[in-house]
Structures are given as C-alpha cells and as structure tokens.
Design an enzyme around this catalytic site. Structure first.
Site, PDB file in Angstrom:
ATOM      1  N   ASP A  35      19.759   2.848  13.194  1.00 22.64           N
ATOM      2  CA  ASP A  35      19.132   3.554  12.076  1.00 22.64           C
ATOM      3  C   ASP A  35      19.565   2.942  10.742  1.00 22.64           C
ATOM      4  O   ASP A  35      19.949   3.642   9.803  1.00 22.64           O
ATOM      5  CB  ASP A  35      19.482   5.047  12.115  1.00 22.64           C
ATOM      6  N   GLN A  45      20.868  15.544   4.313  1.00 22.97           N
ATOM      7  CA  GLN A  45      20.511  16.412   5.430  1.00 22.97           C
ATOM      8  C   GLN A  45      19.621  15.661   6.399  1.00 22.97           C
ATOM      9  O   GLN A  45      18.715  14.923   5.982  1.00 22.97           O
ATOM     10  CB  GLN A  45      19.792  17.669   4.914  1.00 22.97           C
ATOM     11  N   SER A 104      24.088  18.285   8.443  1.00 21.64           N
ATOM     12  CA  SER A 104      24.078  18.227   6.979  1.00 21.64           C
ATOM     13  C   SER A 104      25.415  17.687   6.510  1.00 21.64           C
ATOM     14  O   SER A 104      26.448  17.918   7.151  1.00 21.64           O
ATOM     15  CB  SER A 104      23.841  19.618   6.380  1.00 21.64           C
ATOM     16  N   VAL A 105      25.409  16.970   5.391  1.00 22.79           N
ATOM     17  CA  VAL A 105      26.629  16.380   4.856  1.00 22.79           C
ATOM     18  C   VAL A 105      26.924  17.020   3.496  1.00 22.79           C
ATOM     19  O   VAL A 105      26.042  17.115   2.638  1.00 22.79           O
ATOM     20  CB  VAL A 105      26.493  14.855   4.706  1.00 22.79           C
ATOM     21  N   ALA A 127      18.128  15.724  10.868  1.00 25.28           N
ATOM     22  CA  ALA A 127      17.592  16.621  11.897  1.00 25.28           C
ATOM     23  C   ALA A 127      18.687  17.392  12.616  1.00 25.28           C
ATOM     24  O   ALA A 127      18.472  18.528  13.051  1.00 25.28           O
ATOM     25  CB  ALA A 127      16.777  15.812  12.902  1.00 25.28           C
ATOM     26  N   LEU A 142      25.114  16.718   0.151  1.00 24.75           N
ATOM     27  CA  LEU A 142      24.950  15.280  -0.114  1.00 24.75           C
ATOM     28  C   LEU A 142      23.752  14.700   0.626  1.00 24.75           C
ATOM     29  O   LEU A 142      23.131  13.737   0.170  1.00 24.75           O
ATOM     30  CB  LEU A 142      26.213  14.520   0.293  1.00 24.75           C
ATOM     31  N   LYS A 149      30.488  16.186   7.682  1.00 22.75           N
ATOM     32  CA  LYS A 149      29.203  16.233   8.365  1.00 22.75           C
ATOM     33  C   LYS A 149      29.245  17.415   9.325  1.00 22.75           C
ATOM     34  O   LYS A 149      30.022  17.425  10.287  1.00 22.75           O
ATOM     35  CB  LYS A 149      28.954  14.931   9.121  1.00 22.75           C
TER      36      LYS A 149
END
Length: 718
Positions: free
Chosen positions: A135, A17, A22-23, A19, A15, A38
């Site tokens: 973020d 990515q 990854s999801v 640093a 779904l 995640k």
C-alpha cells in the site's frame, strides 16, 4: 479522552483514518512525549487472527530511520482494543505536502531527491527483511523535520504488509486504487474474476505512481472525469500504455488516450534529473510483471542517481541553467560529455568561467576537482558557436487559472481557489527563475567582456613594445649612414629590409589603433551590462506577485474552512461572494504583473542579450585575428632584423678590410691618419649591428609572449 496504561489521547486529535483503524496524536503519561497511536476498530477484528497480528510482527522486525518506529503494543482500558504506539511525525504525510497549493506542480528538485532517497532506503530495508508493503502511496509516507531543518520521510501503515520473498506470490488484494498495479486493480476495483497471483513487483508500480505524483503534483493516469469516476478507462490507460510511456490521459469524454514519454514542462525537476528519472519510471510502470524491473535493478538505478553530485552550468549561448549529474569519481572528460548532451556544445568548444575567472578543466582529472557550484553561482559556459539564445521556455500560468462558477458552491469555490493559488505560486517561481536567468546572462557576459578587455590590453602592450623597438631602429641616422656606402649589394638588401620593417611597423600601428577602438567598444558594452544588471536588481515584480499570493492564500484558507461546514449563513455568504471577487482581482493583478513585468521584459532582454552576445563573438574573433597579425609581424620582423644584423656585420667587416688594405698601400705617414668618415662609419655600423641584435632578441621575446597568450586559457581573445 482515551488511554492505555502508558498513553493518553483525545479523539479530536485525529491524524488519519482507514477501514480498520484510526490514528491519533497521543502523549506519554509520564514524560509527555508526543506519539502516534493506531487504534483498531471492530471491523479489524473480523479479519483472520493471523492477519490481525501480521502488522505487529512486521513492525517488530523492522528498524530503520526511514520506517516509522513501533514503540509498544497496548490495549485500551475499557474495550481492550489493540493499540499500536508509534513514532509521531509532526509534519503530516507526503500527501499533505503535495496537496498544498505551493506544490500543485510538484516538489522542488532538492525536496524530490530527499523523498527519493528516503523511499528507496526504506524499501531497501523492507526487501532485506523479506517484506512487501502493498500500500505504497503519498499518504503512507510520513514527514518530519530533523534537528537541522531537513525533511525526513518515513514509510508507515503496514496493515497490508506481509512477509514475501522475491520468488513468492500472493493472491489477497490490498491498496489504494489510484496506486494499484493494474492486475490488482482489475480484481479489486473492477471486480473481474481472475486467477492471477501477485509478486513483490506490485510495490514497484505503486512507487512509480508515487514518484510521478511527487515530481508533477498529479497522478500519471487520468481518465476523463477522474480515476474514481471512470474506472474502466483508468484500467484501459494502465494496461494499454505503450512501452516507454510514463503517463496517459483522456482529455474529453470518449476521447482518445494520449501518452506522454516525459515529465510535463511545469515540473520543477531539471532536465538533468529528468533524463535520469524517466527511464526508471518507464521500467517500473510496466504492466507485464515479466517486463517490469526487479527490485535489484530499481535499487541499482536509483542509487546511481542518489550517489551523483550536481554541477550547475549556465550556458551563455543558450541563456539556460543546466543541472549536470555526475559521479565524483568520473573524469572531467565524462562531465564535459554530459554537458555536451544537455547543451550541444562539444567538449573541445567548452570554456568555463567561475566567479569571474576562467576555469581550466583538465579532462583526465576527476570531477571532484570542479569547484562547488550552486544555482546562483554556477560554472558559466562559453562556446565558440554563435547562436541566438533560446532562454527558458515555460507554460503561461494564466492557462492554469480556472474561473469561479457564478453561484456560491463552497466545494467548487475551494477547488477553484486552490488551483488558482497553485498557478500563482507557479508564476512566482517562474518570475524568480526568469529574473535569476537575466542576472546570470548579464553577469556572465560582463565577466567575459572583462576577460576580452584584459586580452586586448595584453595584445596592445605587445604591439606597442614591437612598435617602440622598430621605431627606435628605423628612425636612427646611423641606418642612413650605412645606406651611403656606394656600389655594395648588401646595402641594397639592407634598404629593402628597412623598407619591409617600415611596412611591418605600419601594420602594427594599424593593429594598435584597431585594438584601441575595440577596447572603447568593449568599455561601452561593459557599461551597458552594468546598467542592465542594476535594472534587474531594482525590479519589484517579484514583490508584487508575492503580495498577491499572500492575500490570495488568506482567502483560500477561509474557503478551506467554509467547505467543511454544512452551509453558510446569509451574511457569511455575502462575505464569501466578496472574497471570490477579491480573489479574482488578485489573480488578475498577479498574472498581469507576471506577463508584463516579468515575461515581456525577459523576452525583450533575450533579444538585447543575443545582440550583445553576437557582438562579443565578433569582437573575440577580431581580437584573435589581430593577435595572429601581431604574431606574424613579430615573426617576420624578427627574421628581417636577423638578416639586417648579418648584413651590417658583413658591411662592418668589409669596411675594416678596406681600411686595412688602404693603410697597407699608403705611405707610413698617411697610414697613421685614417679617414674620419670611414672611422665614424665603422663605429656607426658596429653600434647599429648591436642595436639590431638587441631588437631581434626583443622581438623574439614578444613572439614568445604572444604564443603564450594564445595557448593560455586565461586569454581567450587570442
């Protein structure tokens, strides 16, 4: 396949990515429920332990419908990697939505307001729990569709989040560079040493960039070559931005910086919403943290927008649809002032139609008494000022259609097709808007013509009634009998009054004729409006444009697939070339249909509509003058009839006295035989006196009707 104790996923179901993680899309082993997991990579474990566990701790304390839920923290079986099991949002992120060609110029107003509501609610929950996200960007705002088909947006990715109160600072750097506060950008992207500490307002800057992106489809600050290629200019734009500016751009290499203080014309947000939103953007996109709004003021101002209701108002004099944002508890007087700000029509000159009927707005009542409106069923505003309708001003979509490069370049071809398809969608939206605008113009004017015709009929009825009574009085032989009495000054006065009544009758007759002529003119105009509306309903240009867009989208999808491949085989390349040619032909057909079938017809209709609008204004003024003349005639006739009645009373009384004196002076035998002429004259005078009194009463009643028509808003022609 990978798994934890309770969840299972395939590494192909990626779904997103970053640093450090990854999801993936995963399933519960027992229930089959879809979730997002995640999975942290090796780089994530190089961070200090307190940083590693910070995301878990932050998510555990948050519980809000606009923040992605944390279900569990588990580990993979073999490598013992940490896994966050979270709520799965099936519709991707806000960034996915904005990257669709359909939204190349930003979100529709209703969807934007949903984004604003969800982001504000989610951020409010973060601040209540003392959390700074650090973020915020469209890629970290997930979308799912609710049970009733509505969009729900949720904040996600709290890898950079930490607990921070309003008066605390932090020095670590996180975020995505296009959305970074300039102070963080200077240190994180330009690598310049500086000792600044950062506060919670850095999230406000990121929210401002995100909201601008959602509203326009573009970033607010764009150096020549793009933000990633020209980082020094990117920093200059954000730090040199004048107060009040919400965007900056450099159009050519080493060129000047251009500032914008408003949203672009291609934006789909109404001016009513833009007027509310732009000051917020200007005050949170402020580089100096001391000048930037705090969260309290941001929440107060955005909540003020979200608590307002929209009243749709179509201005006949401008041929424009307005969205007026007001609070339900505001008075209608405040609503009228807001309408005045957008249309220039003063409150005392505002008259409204709704669904074909005049809508009476009492200024002291609350705005919740205003009828529920939509864009297709607005309040129709008519003003006393006659002006040329400006209609909708728009940017020609052809200006936003790029050309393909001659050679085969799958990346460039994809980007070109995406931009051209975005312009195609914009042309389709504009075509629908222009056609809807013509419908509202013609329908609103037709309704007003119908109201003028109703007013003309009422004026004609009143005029005919007055004429009927005057004619029945002036045409009687009994009045001539009164005129035959010699050497009485009252008789001379009665004759003068009779002459004046005849003049008034002639004036009323001319008014009656003029109203009939006006009615015929209005009937002809009404027929023209109906014919024009039928032509609008029969217009097929939208279907033509939609067909082109659909075919362009098929080619665009193929280009999207091709760009992900390392190269094209010979046959595939030939097909790709043909697709480029076909795509270009479709874009040309689409633009031709828009320009010739939509834009030209729209501008031509504005000219004709302006002529009709002026005709309606002139007719309305004419009917008002006739109404004033009829009222004045009725008033004068009423006075004349009252005077005439008094004279007839006096004459009748004098004749009776003369008869009595004559009878007393004559011998008894002749007293019993009065003159037949005197007896008949007395009878006629008495009867005529009663008739004059009735006529005066009827004229008074007519005047009351005229006065009521002039005061009642449902009769605008008087």
């Amino acid at each position: 396949m990978q798994s934890t104790a309770n969840y299972l996923w395939h590494t192909g179901d990626l779904l997103g990515q970053g640093a450090t993680a990854s999801v993936y899309k995963a399933r519960n082993k027992k229930s089959g429920e879809l979730v997002a997991v995640k999975v942290f990579n090796a780089a994530s474990y190089l961070r200090p332990h307190e940083v590693q566990v910070r995301e878990f701790e932050v998510l555990r304390k948050l519980n809000h419908q606009n923040i992605v839920k944390l279900f569990a923290v588990e580990e993979t079986g073999a490598s013992h990697q940490k896994v966050l099991v979270m709520e799965y949002c099936s519709s991707g992120s806000l960034l996915n939505v904005l990257e669709s060609p359909e939204h190349a110029f930003g979100l529709p107003e209703e969807e934007f307001l949903v984004v604003l509501r969800c982001v504000v609610a989610g951020m409010n929950h973060l601040r209540e729990n003392g959390v700074v996200h650090r973020d915020i960007k469209p890629g970290n705002i997930m979308r799912l569709v609710g049970d009733q088909g509505q969009s729900i947006y949720k904040l996600t990715d709290f890898g950079a989040a930490r607990e921070l109160e309003d008066d605390e600072k932090f020095v670590s750097i996180y975020g995505t560079e296009e959305y970074l506060h300039p102070d963080i950008y200077e240190r994180a992207v330009l690598r310049k040493p500086q000792q600044k500490a950062f506060g919670v307002s850095v999230d406000l800057w990121s929210i401002g960039v995100t909201l601008y992106h959602a509203a326009t489809g573009n970033l607010p600050f764009i150096p020549f070559g793009g933000p990633r290629r020209n980082k020094e200019i990117m920093y200059r734009i954000t730090t040199e931005k004048p107060a009040g500016a919400i965007a900056g751009m450099q159009r050519r290499e080493n060129g000047p910086l251009e500032w914008s203080y408003s949203l672009p014309g291609t934006c789909q947000l109404s001016m009513g919403l833009q007027n509310q939103l732009v000051p917020i953007l200007a005050n949170i996109l402020e580089v100096e943290q001391t000048k930037c709004w705090g969260f309290d003021q941001f929440f107060a101002e955005t909540s003020d927008i979200l608590q307002r209701v929209v009243v749709h108002v179509f201005s006949l004099s401008q041929a424009l649809l307005h969205h007026v944002f007001v609070h339900a508890h505001n008075t209608i007087a405040i609503f009228q002032e807001a309408v005045c700000e957008q249309t220039g029509v003063a409150p005392q000159d505002q008259e409204y139609l709704f669904e074909g009927h005049l809508c009476v707005l009492e200024p002291s009542l609350s705005a919740q008494h205003i009828a529920h409106t939509t864009a297709s069923n607005p309040l129709t505003l008519f003003s006393n000022a006659s002006e040329n309708p400006t209609g909708l001003t728009f940017r020609d979509p052809a200006l936003d259609v790029p050309r393909f490069v001659p050679k085969v370049d799958v990346q460039s071809d994809y980007s070109t097709a995406k931009s051209a398809l975005g312009a195609g969608h914009q042309a389709l939206r504009l075509a629908r808007t222009l056609l809807a605008g013509q419908e509202l113009m013609l329908r609103g004017l037709y309704w007003f013509v119908e109201m003028l015709q109703a007013t003309g009929r009422k004026t004609l009825d009143v005029t005919q009634t007055a004429l009927l009574f005057l004619s029945s009085s002036l045409g009687t032989e009994r009045f001539s009998s009164a005129a035959g009495v010699p050497e009485l000054p009252e008789v001379k006065k009665a004759a003068e009054l009779r002459s004046r009544l005849q003049t008034l009758a002639e004036v009323l007759s001319r008014c009656s004729h003029s109203v009939r002529e006006t009615q015929r003119s209005l009937s002809a105009l009404s027929a023209q409006l109906v014919e024009s509306r039928d032509q609008v309903h029969a217009d097929k240009s939208i279907q033509q444009i939609q067909c082109c867009v659909d075919k362009m989208f098929v080619i665009y999808k193929q280009f999207k697939k091709s760009r992900q491949r390392p190269g094209l085989a010979y046959n595939e390349e030939q097909i790709h070339k043909l697709d480029k040619v076909n795509f270009s032909h479709l874009a040309k057909r689409l633009l031709q249909a828009f320009q010739e079938e939509c834009a030209q017809k729209y501008h031509a209709s504005l000219v004709t509509y302006g002529k009709w609008l002026r005709e309606v204004h002139e007719t309305r003024t004419h009917l008002r003058l006739i109404g004033c003349s009829v009222a004045a005639c009725n008033t004068e006739a009423q006075g004349a009839q009252e005077s005439l009645s008094k004279i007839l009373d006096l004459l009748s009384h004098q004749l009776l006295q003369d008869q009595t004196r004559s009878a007393q002076a004559s011998p008894p035998l002749t007293a019993a035989s009065p003159s037949p002429k005197s007896e008949g004259l007395i009878f006629h005078m008495q009867e005529l006196c009663e008739s004059m009194k009735l006529l005066a009463f009827d004229l008074q009643d007519n005047n009351r009707i005229i006065e009521r028509l002039s005061r009642t808003p449902s009769a605008p022609g008087i």
